[in-house]
Structures are given as C-alpha cells and as structure tokens.
Design a protein around this motif. Sequence first.
Motif, PDB file in Angstrom:
ATOM      1  N   LEU A 118     -12.926  40.388   3.102  1.00  0.00           N
ATOM      2  CA  LEU A 118     -12.405  41.343   4.084  1.00  0.00           C
ATOM      3  C   LEU A 118     -12.992  41.088   5.467  1.00  0.00           C
ATOM      4  O   LEU A 118     -12.275  41.105   6.475  1.00  0.00           O
ATOM      5  N   LEU A 119     -14.294  40.863   5.541  1.00  0.00           N
ATOM      6  CA  LEU A 119     -14.937  40.611   6.836  1.00  0.00           C
ATOM      7  C   LEU A 119     -14.386  39.341   7.473  1.00  0.00           C
ATOM      8  O   LEU A 119     -14.156  39.299   8.692  1.00  0.00           O
ATOM      9  N   ARG A 120     -14.175  38.300   6.672  1.00  0.00           N
ATOM     10  CA  ARG A 120     -13.600  37.057   7.212  1.00  0.00           C
ATOM     11  C   ARG A 120     -12.184  37.305   7.726  1.00  0.00           C
ATOM     12  O   ARG A 120     -11.792  36.781   8.776  1.00  0.00           O
ATOM     13  N   TYR A 121     -11.412  38.085   6.985  1.00  0.00           N
ATOM     14  CA  TYR A 121     -10.042  38.409   7.385  1.00  0.00           C
ATOM     15  C   TYR A 121     -10.052  39.113   8.745  1.00  0.00           C
ATOM     16  O   TYR A 121      -9.283  38.774   9.653  1.00  0.00           O
ATOM     17  N   MET A 122     -10.936  40.095   8.897  1.00  0.00           N
ATOM     18  CA  MET A 122     -11.017  40.846  10.152  1.00  0.00           C
ATOM     19  C   MET A 122     -11.463  39.956  11.309  1.00  0.00           C
ATOM     20  O   MET A 122     -10.894  40.007  12.414  1.00  0.00           O
ATOM     21  N   ALA A 123     -12.479  39.137  11.067  1.00  0.00           N
ATOM     22  CA  ALA A 123     -12.993  38.261  12.124  1.00  0.00           C
ATOM     23  C   ALA A 123     -11.978  37.182  12.484  1.00  0.00           C
ATOM     24  O   ALA A 123     -11.793  36.853  13.664  1.00  0.00           O
ATOM     25  N   ASP A 124     -11.298  36.624  11.482  1.00  0.00           N
ATOM     26  CA  ASP A 124     -10.254  35.631  11.744  1.00  0.00           C
ATOM     27  C   ASP A 124      -9.151  36.232  12.615  1.00  0.00           C
ATOM     28  O   ASP A 124      -8.641  35.581  13.542  1.00  0.00           O
ATOM     29  N   THR A 125      -8.787  37.476  12.301  1.00  0.00           N
ATOM     30  CA  THR A 125      -7.739  38.147  13.074  1.00  0.00           C
ATOM     31  C   THR A 125      -8.181  38.342  14.521  1.00  0.00           C
ATOM     32  O   THR A 125      -7.418  38.089  15.460  1.00  0.00           O
ATOM     33  N   ALA A 126      -9.419  38.794  14.712  1.00  0.00           N
ATOM     34  CA  ALA A 126      -9.936  39.013  16.058  1.00  0.00           C
ATOM     35  C   ALA A 126      -9.998  37.715  16.854  1.00  0.00           C
ATOM     36  O   ALA A 126      -9.575  37.660  18.015  1.00  0.00           O
ATOM     37  N   VAL A 127     -10.517  36.675  16.233  1.00  0.00           N
ATOM     38  CA  VAL A 127     -10.636  35.386  16.924  1.00  0.00           C
ATOM     39  C   VAL A 127      -9.253  34.863  17.304  1.00  0.00           C
ATOM     40  O   VAL A 127      -9.048  34.317  18.395  1.00  0.00           O
ATOM     41  N   GLY A 128      -8.281  35.052  16.413  1.00  0.00           N
ATOM     42  CA  GLY A 128      -6.926  34.623  16.713  1.00  0.00           C
ATOM     43  C   GLY A 128      -6.320  35.385  17.879  1.00  0.00           C
ATOM     44  O   GLY A 128      -5.693  34.802  18.768  1.00  0.00           O
ATOM     45  N   ARG A 129      -6.528  36.709  17.889  1.00  0.00           N
ATOM     46  CA  ARG A 129      -5.957  37.532  18.965  1.00  0.00           C
ATOM     47  C   ARG A 129      -6.703  37.311  20.276  1.00  0.00           C
ATOM     48  O   ARG A 129      -6.084  37.170  21.342  1.00  0.00           O
ATOM     49  N   PHE A 130      -8.033  37.308  20.221  1.00  0.00           N
ATOM     50  CA  PHE A 130      -8.826  37.207  21.448  1.00  0.00           C
ATOM     51  C   PHE A 130      -8.912  35.778  21.968  1.00  0.00           C
ATOM     52  O   PHE A 130      -9.326  35.552  23.098  1.00  0.00           O
ATOM     53  N   GLY A 131      -8.531  34.814  21.127  1.00  0.00           N
ATOM     54  CA  GLY A 131      -8.567  33.430  21.561  1.00  0.00           C
ATOM     55  C   GLY A 131      -7.275  32.961  22.203  1.00  0.00           C
ATOM     56  O   GLY A 131      -7.143  31.792  22.555  1.00  0.00           O
ATOM     57  N   ALA A 132      -6.329  33.885  22.369  1.00  0.00           N
ATOM     58  CA  ALA A 132      -5.038  33.527  22.971  1.00  0.00           C
ATOM     59  C   ALA A 132      -5.222  33.107  24.426  1.00  0.00           C
ATOM     60  O   ALA A 132      -6.161  33.546  25.104  1.00  0.00           O
ATOM     61  N   ASP A 133      -4.324  32.274  24.890  1.00  0.00           N
ATOM     62  CA  ASP A 133      -4.435  31.732  26.253  1.00  0.00           C
ATOM     63  C   ASP A 133      -4.454  32.819  27.313  1.00  0.00           C
ATOM     64  O   ASP A 133      -5.209  32.736  28.286  1.00  0.00           O
ATOM     65  N   HIS A 134      -3.625  33.855  27.142  1.00  0.00           N
ATOM     66  CA  HIS A 134      -3.561  34.878  28.186  1.00  0.00           C
ATOM     67  C   HIS A 134      -4.858  35.674  28.285  1.00  0.00           C
ATOM     68  O   HIS A 134      -5.206  36.190  29.343  1.00  0.00           O
ATOM     69  N   ILE A 135      -5.606  35.763  27.165  1.00  0.00           N
ATOM     70  CA  ILE A 135      -6.904  36.436  27.206  1.00  0.00           C
ATOM     71  C   ILE A 135      -7.895  35.592  28.007  1.00  0.00           C
ATOM     72  O   ILE A 135      -8.613  36.099  28.881  1.00  0.00           O
ATOM     73  N   ALA A 136      -7.942  34.289  27.713  1.00  0.00           N
ATOM     74  CA  ALA A 136      -8.842  33.388  28.440  1.00  0.00           C
ATOM     75  C   ALA A 136      -8.508  33.351  29.923  1.00  0.00           C
ATOM     76  O   ALA A 136      -9.410  33.360  30.780  1.00  0.00           O
ATOM     77  N   GLU A 137      -7.223  33.327  30.230  1.00  0.00           N
ATOM     78  CA  GLU A 137      -6.815  33.298  31.632  1.00  0.00           C
ATOM     79  C   GLU A 137      -7.178  34.596  32.350  1.00  0.00           C
ATOM     80  O   GLU A 137      -7.631  34.579  33.498  1.00  0.00           O
ATOM     81  N   GLY A 138      -7.002  35.726  31.659  1.00  0.00           N
ATOM     82  CA  GLY A 138      -7.361  37.010  32.249  1.00  0.00           C
ATOM     83  C   GLY A 138      -8.860  37.132  32.485  1.00  0.00           C
ATOM     84  O   GLY A 138      -9.299  37.637  33.527  1.00  0.00           O
ATOM     85  N   ALA A 139      -9.639  36.654  31.520  1.00  0.00           N
ATOM     86  CA  ALA A 139     -11.096  36.693  31.671  1.00  0.00           C
ATOM     87  C   ALA A 139     -11.533  35.852  32.867  1.00  0.00           C
ATOM     88  O   ALA A 139     -12.366  36.288  33.683  1.00  0.00           O
ATOM     89  N   GLN A 140     -10.970  34.653  32.982  1.00  0.00           N
ATOM     90  CA  GLN A 140     -11.313  33.767  34.099  1.00  0.00           C
ATOM     91  C   GLN A 140     -10.915  34.404  35.435  1.00  0.00           C
ATOM     92  O   GLN A 140     -11.659  34.341  36.419  1.00  0.00           O
ATOM     93  N   ARG A 141      -9.767  35.031  35.449  1.00  0.00           N
ATOM     94  CA  ARG A 141      -9.288  35.684  36.674  1.00  0.00           C
ATOM     95  C   ARG A 141     -10.232  36.802  37.110  1.00  0.00           C
ATOM     96  O   ARG A 141     -10.424  37.041  38.306  1.00  0.00           O
ATOM     97  N   ASN A 142     -10.842  37.476  36.151  1.00  0.00           N
ATOM     98  CA  ASN A 142     -11.742  38.591  36.453  1.00  0.00           C
ATOM     99  C   ASN A 142     -13.197  38.162  36.612  1.00  0.00           C
ATOM    100  O   ASN A 142     -14.074  39.000  36.849  1.00  0.00           O
ATOM    101  N   GLY A 143     -13.466  36.869  36.446  1.00  0.00           N
ATOM    102  CA  GLY A 143     -14.815  36.366  36.641  1.00  0.00           C
ATOM    103  C   GLY A 143     -15.784  36.683  35.525  1.00  0.00           C
ATOM    104  O   GLY A 143     -16.996  36.784  35.750  1.00  0.00           O
ATOM    105  N   VAL A 144     -15.265  36.844  34.302  1.00  0.00           N
ATOM    106  CA  VAL A 144     -16.117  37.129  33.143  1.00  0.00           C
ATOM    107  C   VAL A 144     -15.710  36.201  31.999  1.00  0.00           C
ATOM    108  O   VAL A 144     -14.665  35.551  32.045  1.00  0.00           O
ATOM    109  N   SER A 145     -16.532  36.166  30.963  1.00  0.00           N
ATOM    110  CA  SER A 145     -16.212  35.360  29.785  1.00  0.00           C
ATOM    111  C   SER A 145     -15.312  36.169  28.845  1.00  0.00           C
ATOM    112  O   SER A 145     -15.159  37.382  28.995  1.00  0.00           O
ATOM    113  N   VAL A 146     -14.759  35.483  27.860  1.00  0.00           N
ATOM    114  CA  VAL A 146     -13.942  36.187  26.868  1.00  0.00           C
ATOM    115  C   VAL A 146     -14.804  37.189  26.110  1.00  0.00           C
ATOM    116  O   VAL A 146     -14.377  38.321  25.841  1.00  0.00           O
ATOM    117  N   TYR A 147     -16.028  36.804  25.758  1.00  0.00           N
ATOM    118  CA  TYR A 147     -16.912  37.728  25.035  1.00  0.00           C
ATOM    119  C   TYR A 147     -17.212  38.958  25.885  1.00  0.00           C
ATOM    120  O   TYR A 147     -17.218  40.094  25.380  1.00  0.00           O
TER     121      TYR A 147
END
Length: 280
Positions: A118-147
């Motif tokens: 279950l924990l792997r399922y939840m973490a895999d889901t989060a990494v998949g959603r938060f690792g999307a290109d638009h998240i990385a681009e938004g983080a860079q635009r705001n001057g912060v990391s994805v984390y």
Amino acid sequence: MVNEPPDTPPRHPLRPTRRGRLVLFIGVVLVVAAAVLVPLLTRGPKVEQARSLVIPEGWRTSQVYAAVDKSLDAEPGTTEKAAATTDLPLPAAAKGNPEGYLFPATYPVTSATTPQSLLRYMADTAVGRFGADHIAEGAQRNGVSVYQTVTIASIVQAEADTVADMGKVARVIYNRLDRGMPLQMDSTLNYALNRSTLHTTTGDTKIDSPYNSYEREGLPPTPIGNPGEQAMTAAIDPAPGAWLYFVTVAPGDTRFTSSYTEQQRNVAEFNRNRRSASAG
C-alpha cells in the motif's frame, strides 16, 4: 361424435420397445446430468471483492499509517514500522521521509494487500503525479524545487478554508518568502505539536521546532501533510496579488490583505466570533 371409417384399424396404446426404453432412460440421465453440471461450470472459482481505503487530502503520515493498520486489521504501529524498512520511491530531498508523498486517493485492499504494498502504491502515485512536466515547470517558474512545491502545497491544503482560497493562500506564502518574512502559519505549529486546532497561543509560537514558522524564516524542512491535486495546482500557479496576511473570520469568509492594520481588525473579528461560539 365423429365416426371412424370402417377400414380404420383398432387403436392400441403405444408401448416403447425395450430398445426404446433404454434410449429414453439414457436421455433422461443426460438431461439431469447437464442440469447439475451447468451451474458448476458457470459458477467457477470465487473472485475476492476488493475493499476500498480512502485517504483524504491533507492527512499526515501518522493518520495514513493508522488508517492502513485498521484497514488491514493489523496491530497499531505496524505500518509505521513497515515505512521505516520499505524502499519507497521518494525524491532524494525527502531523505526517506514519506510525508507529502502518500498520495490521497481511494486504494483497493484485498487479503493479499500488505502495508508495504500500500505504501509503495501511494508513493508511486505521488511520484507520478508530482513528477509531471507541468509541476517541474511551475516549480522552476516560482524559484523553488519540486519538493519545496510539495511542502508549499501541504501548507495550502491545511490553511485554505475552501478550494477557491487555495491560490490566494499560495500567493501569501510566496510573497512572504520573497520578502524574507516568517510564514507565521498555525498549520506548521500544529504539525510540530501533533494536533489540529484554530487556537494558537503566544506560548505555542515560542516552541523550539524547525516547524515553528513564527520564529523561523523560510519553509519547514518537510511537507506537513499529503496534499491533493488542487493544492498542488495552487502551489505551481498561485493567484496574482500583493496579499501578506489572511484569516478566516467565519466559515466561508477568509479575508486577504496586504495591510497589517486591516489584518489586526480581521483577527479581532475572528476572536469575537470565536468567543461568541464558545459562549453559545
């Protein structure tokens, strides 16, 4: 009455021959056998019906662990221990702490489900959603990391009274970070004190903790909960505005302002409403 022609032979009851009786008997046996066999073939092996485990937005890891224990009928603390020994697909910045990366969603649970799976399922889901290109681009635009974006989203999730307010709360966070102001968010204190309350005392704001955003500038070292999609959207695309303060004076009525004087008036109204509610 209808008369038969005189040349009609007399009628005799039909009697099956010995061979006919045998054929008839075999046919009956086959029909009965088929009636028994068909349900057996169509029934097949039973397929286990999965149960559902719902993880709401904003839950802390401690709440997720307790929910998994209960869902799996495991001893309290089982999932927390499993998290410490399970290799989860977390970003390096998390340093093994899954806070913020146990994605809120509905998960299937069967007799074969384990805390680790279950924990792997939840973490895999989060990494998949938060690792999307638009998240990385938004983080860079705001001057912060994805984390850091996940951390901001977790604060937005905890602080916003409504989904509509999330973008404004995110903007307040970025405005304060840009000005070097402490965030002064009660939600970070609540995380440090392992509680959920709207009542923060002066003593609370003096605690020695890296999550005390009254005393320390910048973001807390980790997320303070597990944010959902809407909070992440607000964190990468905050609403435009110069707000530095906000307070929810009543349910559905959150006031945002850039004026400290106006904020004091709003806080006074919040305190009056709280006293009235307590008296009632």
